[in-house]
Write a protein that holds these residues in place. Sequence first.
Motif, PDB file in Angstrom:
ATOM      1  N   THR A   9      44.389  64.380  53.141  1.00  0.00           N
ATOM      2  CA  THR A   9      45.469  63.824  52.340  1.00  0.00           C
ATOM      3  C   THR A   9      45.399  64.236  50.875  1.00  0.00           C
ATOM      4  OG1 THR A   9      46.502  61.749  51.555  1.00  0.00           O
ATOM      5  CG2 THR A   9      44.143  61.676  52.032  1.00  0.00           C
ATOM      6  N   THR A  14      50.883  60.817  46.611  1.00  0.00           N
ATOM      7  CA  THR A  14      50.729  60.610  48.053  1.00  0.00           C
ATOM      8  C   THR A  14      50.017  59.287  48.310  1.00  0.00           C
ATOM      9  OG1 THR A  14      50.692  62.999  48.464  1.00  0.00           O
ATOM     10  CG2 THR A  14      49.777  61.578  50.183  1.00  0.00           C
ATOM     11  N   ALA A 165      48.875  64.890  54.895  1.00  0.00           N
ATOM     12  CA  ALA A 165      49.892  64.151  54.142  1.00  0.00           C
ATOM     13  C   ALA A 165      49.930  64.667  52.715  1.00  0.00           C
ATOM     14  CB  ALA A 165      49.583  62.652  54.155  1.00  0.00           C
ATOM     15  N   PHE A 184      52.899  64.952  57.491  1.00  0.00           N
ATOM     16  CA  PHE A 184      53.578  63.876  56.769  1.00  0.00           C
ATOM     17  C   PHE A 184      53.947  64.348  55.363  1.00  0.00           C
ATOM     18  CE2 PHE A 184      51.018  61.980  60.044  1.00  0.00           C
ATOM     19  CZ  PHE A 184      51.851  61.016  60.586  1.00  0.00           C
ATOM     20  N   PHE A 203      57.400  59.715  54.870  1.00  0.00           N
ATOM     21  CA  PHE A 203      56.727  58.463  54.525  1.00  0.00           C
ATOM     22  C   PHE A 203      57.111  58.062  53.108  1.00  0.00           C
ATOM     23  CE2 PHE A 203      53.836  61.628  52.823  1.00  0.00           C
ATOM     24  CZ  PHE A 203      53.275  61.045  51.695  1.00  0.00           C
ATOM     25  N   TRP A 206      51.516  55.594  51.349  1.00  0.00           N
ATOM     26  CA  TRP A 206      50.458  56.187  52.159  1.00  0.00           C
ATOM     27  C   TRP A 206      50.171  55.397  53.430  1.00  0.00           C
ATOM     28  CZ3 TRP A 206      45.447  55.343  53.936  1.00  0.00           C
ATOM     29  CH2 TRP A 206      44.734  56.491  54.313  1.00  0.00           C
ATOM     30  N   VAL A 209      51.708  56.463  56.631  1.00  0.00           N
ATOM     31  CA  VAL A 209      51.028  57.532  57.374  1.00  0.00           C
ATOM     32  C   VAL A 209      50.018  56.917  58.345  1.00  0.00           C
ATOM     33  CG1 VAL A 209      49.553  59.569  57.185  1.00  0.00           C
ATOM     34  CG2 VAL A 209      51.352  59.156  55.477  1.00  0.00           C
TER      35      VAL A 209
END
Length: 223
Positions: A9, A14, A165, A184, A203, A206, A209
């Motif tokens: 991630t 994010t 993500a 994502f 999304f 976070w 996700v």
Amino acid sequence: MTSPRILVTDFDGTITAHDFYKMVVENLLTPQDIAPWQEYREGKITHLSALQQILAKVRASESELNALALAMNPDPRLSAAVDSLRNAGWEIVVASAGCDWYIRRVLAAAGVDLEIYSNPTSLEDNGSLRMQGPVDSPFYCHETGVDKAGIVRSYTRQGYTVAFAGDGFADLPAALGVNPGLRFARADLATALGRYHEEFQSFSVWSDVADALLSRDTQRSAQ
């Protein structure tokens, strides 16, 4: 036997709502201080070099910078979402072209401990941030400091099921390295993927996700 699973991630924008660099620019720097960013946009210097030069212009106390870091507004459900993923067997790593200095502080304040691939940064006595590329890391990248796509490839080669993500244009190579159902995106990354007609899961925060990955696990177990 179920393969190991990992979520790679991004951090700024994010895990958090706001980007540390943008907050520093808005609160601590002048237009002259951020001139290197235009050089980067023109292809004259790297992304890493631009950030290094700009953050070196910062003059702030540790408390001021801590306040900015915490104002990045991490997902309020971050800690609970991390615990839920780990309990379900997911590993999580942060891959960021930003500074480990603020990432570690934001995560610590949220009560979260994650493995971090980012650019080592120290607060100097004059109040500036000294950012360095992680040259000893297997995922060092001359352009950004951290090769997010390389991290995704490494875990994939090790047999992991990898999810990614992110929110930025620079996240595109890493996002394209995972299965669309595990990709994502929001903001600029979603725009970039849409431009190339690539599928992704959207999304807002976070923990969305985490919820999607856990729901996917439940559905697969029921099949």
